[in-house]
Scaffold this active site. Structure first.
Site, PDB file in Angstrom:
ATOM      1  N   VAL A 108       0.846  -1.187   0.000  1.00  0.00           N
ATOM      2  CA  VAL A 108       0.000   0.000   0.000  1.00  0.00           C
ATOM      3  C   VAL A 108       0.886   1.244   0.000  1.00  0.00           C
ATOM      4  CG1 VAL A 108      -1.846   1.233   1.200  1.00  0.00           C
ATOM      5  CG2 VAL A 108      -1.757  -1.278   1.297  1.00  0.00           C
ATOM      6  N   ASP A 109       0.745   2.064  -1.035  1.00  0.00           N
ATOM      7  CA  ASP A 109       1.542   3.292  -1.155  1.00  0.00           C
ATOM      8  C   ASP A 109       0.652   4.341  -1.805  1.00  0.00           C
ATOM      9  OD1 ASP A 109       3.589   5.094  -1.108  1.00  0.00           O
ATOM     10  OD2 ASP A 109       4.882   4.036  -2.523  1.00  0.00           O
ATOM     11  N   LEU A 110      -0.185   4.977  -1.003  1.00  0.00           N
ATOM     12  CA  LEU A 110      -1.260   5.832  -1.520  1.00  0.00           C
ATOM     13  C   LEU A 110      -1.097   7.273  -1.031  1.00  0.00           C
ATOM     14  CD1 LEU A 110      -4.287   3.388  -1.082  1.00  0.00           C
ATOM     15  CD2 LEU A 110      -3.254   4.126  -3.238  1.00  0.00           C
TER      16      LEU A 110
END
Length: 261
Positions: free
Chosen positions: A146-148
């Site tokens: 997850v890299d949001l």
């Protein structure tokens, strides 16, 4: 199927995507000088940025021979480093990336060597907060990255306990989520608390911050505490097989201690 409220990610205006090259590396930008991803031009399927390398720390918590049978998902494509690594270098059974900005997908395909979709690789244009609630994904993901961050890179766009619960619902029994957080901002403690609320206090691990301030947090669907000897054995194999600096990870990677009541 009931209609779900739009994710906060969809409310953000989509920035212009640009690239720059410097000293053998290609960088992805979203309307600002902030680096949102990078690639070594001569080694396009390796992972360049240290924090993205650490997003692969789930490899320390599984047995190496099982990796090709496993399924990966990335929320946020960035420069496609994690997606390419899972699909090409690790040869995983399937890799799915979910990306909101169509320009990012186009640029990754044109300039960052992202392969076309296939039976083992799928890039989905959509809102990650909505997409991960679809039934076909539930309990199918072994490695979730997850890299949001938005174009200002101030705080994660999706960061609520509900969001992290949806992430947990994606995972197989021994699945892991790794999340990129900025460890030197006020939002870090809140993000960590939200992850612990969703996954349980015993299931969360963290790295020390990189020099750029990125802190990778890992959360397991089912908590485990491998011995240091086993972690060292796995790290040695990961390093030999992939070139990732996994043995160095053990110096800065540890379980998060539950907060006393």
């Amino acid at each position: 199927m009931t209609t779900k409220r739009k994710s906060p990610q969809a409310a953000q205006p989509l920035p212009e995507v640009t690239i720059s090259d410097f000293d053998g590396a290609r960088y992805l930008h979203l309307g600002t000088p902030w680096v949102q991803g990078s690639m070594r031009i001569k080694k396009p399927f390796d992972i360049d940025l240290e924090y993205v390398q650490r997003m692969m720390a789930w490899l320390l918590l599984v047995d190496w021979p099982t990796v090709p049978e496993r399924r990966a998902m990335q929320l946020g494509l960035g420069a496609a480093a994690a997606t390419k690594f899972c699909a090409q270098k690790l040869g995983m059974a399937s890799t799915t990336a979910i990306e909101l900005n169509p320009q990012v997908i186009t640029v990754c395909r044109q300039w960052f060597k992202l392969p076309p979709d296939s039976d083992k690789l799928q890039v989905v244009l959509g809102d990650a907060g909505v997409e991960i609630q679809k039934p076909q994904y539930l309990q199918t993901v072994d490695a979730l990255q997850v890299d949001l961050y938005d174009h200002e890179a101030a705080a994660p766009v999706l960061d609520s306990p509900d969001f992290y619960q949806h992430c947990r619902n994606l995972l197989t029994e021994d699945g892991c989520m790794t999340v990129n957080l900025f460890g030197r901002t006020n939002s870090f403690a809140r993000s960590l608390a939200h992850i612990q609320e969703a996954f349980g206090p015993e299931a969360v691990w963290r790295f020390a911050a990189t020099k750029e301030g990125n802190t990778v947090v890992l959360a397991q669907r089912m908590a485990s505490r491998p011995s240091r000897e086993l972690l060292s054995q796995r790290a040695d194999q990961v390093q030999q097989q992939t070139g990732l600096p996994a043995l160095k990870w053990l110096k800065v990677f540890k379980p998060v201690q539950p907060v006393a009541a």
